[in-house]
Design an enzyme around this catalytic site. Structure first.
Site, mmCIF file in Angstrom:
data_model
loop_
_atom_site.group_PDB
_atom_site.id
_atom_site.type_symbol
_atom_site.label_atom_id
_atom_site.label_comp_id
_atom_site.label_asym_id
_atom_site.label_seq_id
_atom_site.Cartn_x
_atom_site.Cartn_y
_atom_site.Cartn_z
ATOM 1 N N LYS A 200 53.417 99.038 68.078
ATOM 2 C CA LYS A 200 53.283 99.463 69.470
ATOM 3 C C LYS A 200 53.039 98.259 70.384
ATOM 4 O O LYS A 200 53.744 98.068 71.374
ATOM 5 C CB LYS A 200 52.130 100.464 69.606
ATOM 6 C CG LYS A 200 52.335 101.736 68.790
ATOM 7 C CD LYS A 200 51.204 102.725 68.953
ATOM 8 C CE LYS A 200 49.919 102.327 68.250
ATOM 9 N NZ LYS A 200 50.000 102.315 66.781
ATOM 10 N N THR A 201 52.054 97.452 70.021
ATOM 11 C CA THR A 201 51.762 96.257 70.823
ATOM 12 C C THR A 201 52.803 95.170 70.574
ATOM 13 O O THR A 201 53.242 94.506 71.524
ATOM 14 C CB THR A 201 50.342 95.735 70.513
ATOM 15 O OG1 THR A 201 49.389 96.700 70.970
ATOM 16 C CG2 THR A 201 50.073 94.407 71.194
ATOM 17 N N THR A 202 53.223 95.007 69.326
ATOM 18 C CA THR A 202 54.186 93.928 69.038
ATOM 19 C C THR A 202 55.515 94.181 69.760
ATOM 20 O O THR A 202 56.120 93.233 70.264
ATOM 21 C CB THR A 202 54.430 93.748 67.518
ATOM 22 O OG1 THR A 202 54.375 95.000 66.867
ATOM 23 C CG2 THR A 202 53.413 92.824 66.908
ATOM 24 N N ASN B 146 51.037 106.514 65.058
ATOM 25 C CA ASN B 146 50.080 105.903 64.136
ATOM 26 C C ASN B 146 50.634 104.681 63.408
ATOM 27 O O ASN B 146 49.915 104.045 62.643
ATOM 28 C CB ASN B 146 49.635 106.937 63.082
ATOM 29 C CG ASN B 146 48.843 108.056 63.721
ATOM 30 O OD1 ASN B 146 48.201 107.854 64.756
ATOM 31 N ND2 ASN B 146 48.901 109.234 63.138
ATOM 32 N N GLU C 225 46.828 99.212 74.840
ATOM 33 C CA GLU C 225 45.822 100.158 74.339
ATOM 34 C C GLU C 225 45.315 101.113 75.420
ATOM 35 O O GLU C 225 44.282 101.781 75.222
ATOM 36 C CB GLU C 225 44.633 99.440 73.658
ATOM 37 C CG GLU C 225 45.022 98.517 72.519
ATOM 38 C CD GLU C 225 45.474 99.240 71.246
ATOM 39 O OE1 GLU C 225 45.507 100.482 71.245
ATOM 40 O OE2 GLU C 225 45.816 98.550 70.272
ATOM 41 N N TRP D 229 33.699 101.403 68.228
ATOM 42 C CA TRP D 229 32.640 101.446 67.218
ATOM 43 C C TRP D 229 31.831 100.155 67.200
ATOM 44 O O TRP D 229 30.848 100.059 66.483
ATOM 45 C CB TRP D 229 33.185 101.779 65.838
ATOM 46 C CG TRP D 229 34.261 100.864 65.346
ATOM 47 C CD1 TRP D 229 34.106 99.677 64.716
ATOM 48 C CD2 TRP D 229 35.661 101.079 65.438
ATOM 49 N NE1 TRP D 229 35.309 99.124 64.419
ATOM 50 C CE2 TRP D 229 36.287 99.970 64.835
ATOM 51 C CE3 TRP D 229 36.453 102.100 65.976
ATOM 52 C CZ2 TRP D 229 37.685 99.853 64.761
ATOM 53 C CZ3 TRP D 229 37.833 101.969 65.891
ATOM 54 C CH2 TRP D 229 38.429 100.865 65.298
ATOM 55 N N LYS E 46 52.611 100.832 62.952
ATOM 56 C CA LYS E 46 52.504 99.500 63.543
ATOM 57 C C LYS E 46 53.638 99.295 64.535
ATOM 58 O O LYS E 46 54.639 99.991 64.486
ATOM 59 C CB LYS E 46 52.632 98.444 62.450
ATOM 60 C CG LYS E 46 51.319 97.997 61.873
ATOM 61 C CD LYS E 46 51.498 96.781 60.999
ATOM 62 C CE LYS E 46 51.932 95.559 61.770
ATOM 63 N NZ LYS E 46 50.926 95.085 62.733
ATOM 64 N N ARG F 66 61.046 88.782 76.355
ATOM 65 C CA ARG F 66 62.345 88.874 77.025
ATOM 66 C C ARG F 66 62.191 88.701 78.540
ATOM 67 O O ARG F 66 62.980 87.980 79.170
ATOM 68 C CB ARG F 66 62.984 90.238 76.734
ATOM 69 C CG ARG F 66 63.554 90.329 75.336
ATOM 70 C CD ARG F 66 64.123 91.705 75.066
ATOM 71 N NE ARG F 66 64.767 91.753 73.752
ATOM 72 C CZ ARG F 66 65.035 92.858 73.082
ATOM 73 N NH1 ARG F 66 64.731 94.043 73.613
ATOM 74 N NH2 ARG F 66 65.620 92.811 71.907
ATOM 75 N N PHE G 245 36.226 97.150 69.981
ATOM 76 C CA PHE G 245 36.491 98.550 69.667
ATOM 77 C C PHE G 245 35.266 99.397 69.977
ATOM 78 O O PHE G 245 34.137 98.892 70.042
ATOM 79 C CB PHE G 245 36.898 98.686 68.193
ATOM 80 C CG PHE G 245 38.273 98.174 67.944
ATOM 81 C CD1 PHE G 245 39.384 98.912 68.341
ATOM 82 C CD2 PHE G 245 38.478 96.943 67.348
ATOM 83 C CE1 PHE G 245 40.653 98.433 68.112
ATOM 84 C CE2 PHE G 245 39.758 96.459 67.120
ATOM 85 C CZ PHE G 245 40.844 97.206 67.509
#
Lengths: 210, 210
Positions: free
Chosen positions: B52-54, B48, B141, B106, B50, B62, B104
């Site tokens: 993951k994508t960064t 949960n 994602e 929603w 921050k 790299r 998203f």
């Protein structure tokens, strides 16, 4: 382990799903409306897992994409990894890089030298942190220098107060001290779940570790 | 919170510190010698927090710096963030990007459309995963599409078997299913310690969230 699949969602009719997502969107819109503040952040990436430096590099990439000036100071590693250098040099003067370390502590085997190097790195970092031209300053592996007592956490927190309001500072590395975590705005712990070094004897590989 | 400062280290004499670091170096050298395997990895960033994508973007950077071809497929977001686009477009054909989502869940409020979009993204992802020209494929994602049941985890794991031996695949997103974690080589959970959205009403900011 239990499955985390939201079984209830899969059983909803299309109409029920739509209604659920409409409620979700209303909540989301309200949240966005409530979050109006812009603020330069003190960011900490810590923990024993991978991704502390790489996530910071991802933020560097985003900031460069926005046209912001970025500075990076490396506290422990002795030199810039060639692939990172090759990639980030494309931004020329938009990115400033200083490798202040002399390799890992078990390479130098000299605490006085390690302390002197860490303090010189911090002095350089302070120059970048204070300078409003830099919208993002990455202090890579600074947490390790704090953890090992090469830098004093109160001195560092005092120095970080000089950060301009709209610039961000990221400190990475294992063992971020509790005082730093208390002062930070955004703290993520990268938790090791599985690592192929340990479990499969896989070595550090290009694109993954460097 | 207890201080994590290694008080014992600070009390060592210079000679004791040197000896300790010599032992540490011997262990480190032995570890490096034991880890000789090179292997294309199945990497998962979940949790949960921050990053993951960064962190995946940092690995992309790299890999690009090493001169490798990289492909990115976005499963949930509808479009490439402008700053990431501006930054990564500098690599031209070395980087291939496909945004397959429509925003998203929603936003669409239509499960059938979300499922169709996720499956089309997966078909595109499979083309990249199978192609030995790509040394790194980022399925951004994708975990969310699995978690929501838009994609079947067995189908995805079966497809990932077609990955060439020396290429890496990263799946990011909350709620990675246990079967994916079991199959992966390198799994990091990004754990939320503090987040300024929730705690300070700070909004998503350029350079940090996008």
């Amino acid at each position: 382990m239990r499955s985390r699949l939201p079984v209830t969602d899969a059983n909803l009719t299309a109409e029920q799903y739509k209604q659920k997502m409409q409620r979700r969107k209303a909540i989301q819109d309200q949240r966005l409306a409530e979050r109006s503040l812009e603020k330069g952040l003190l960011v900490v990436h810590t923990g024993n897992g991978k991704g502390k430096t790489t996530a910071a590099l991802g933020m560097v990439l985003r900031s460069l994409g926005h046209g912001y000036r970025v500075a990076i100071v490396q506290f422990i590693k002795g030199a810039w990894e060639p692939a990172e250098k090759a990639a980030l040099e494309r931004w020329g003067e938009q990115l400033t890089f200083q490798a202040m370390g002399e390799g890992f502590t078990w390479e130098t085997q000299d605490r006085e030298r390690d302390i002197a190097t860490a303090r010189a790195a911090w002095e350089q970092a302070l120059v970048f942190v204070r300078d409003p031209i830099y919208r993002l300053v990455l202090l890579d592996e600074a947490n390790v220098a704090l953890k090992l007592g090469f830098l004093d956490v109160d001195t560092v927190l005092q120095g970080l107060l000089a950060k301009p309001d709209d610039s961000h500072v990221i400190l990475t590395g294992r063992g971020a001290p509790p005082k730093l975590i208390a002062a930070a705005d955004l703290v993520t712990e990268m938790t090791l779940v599985k690592h192929p070094f340990r479990e499969q004897g896989v070595k550090a590989q290009p694109g993954i570790e460097f």
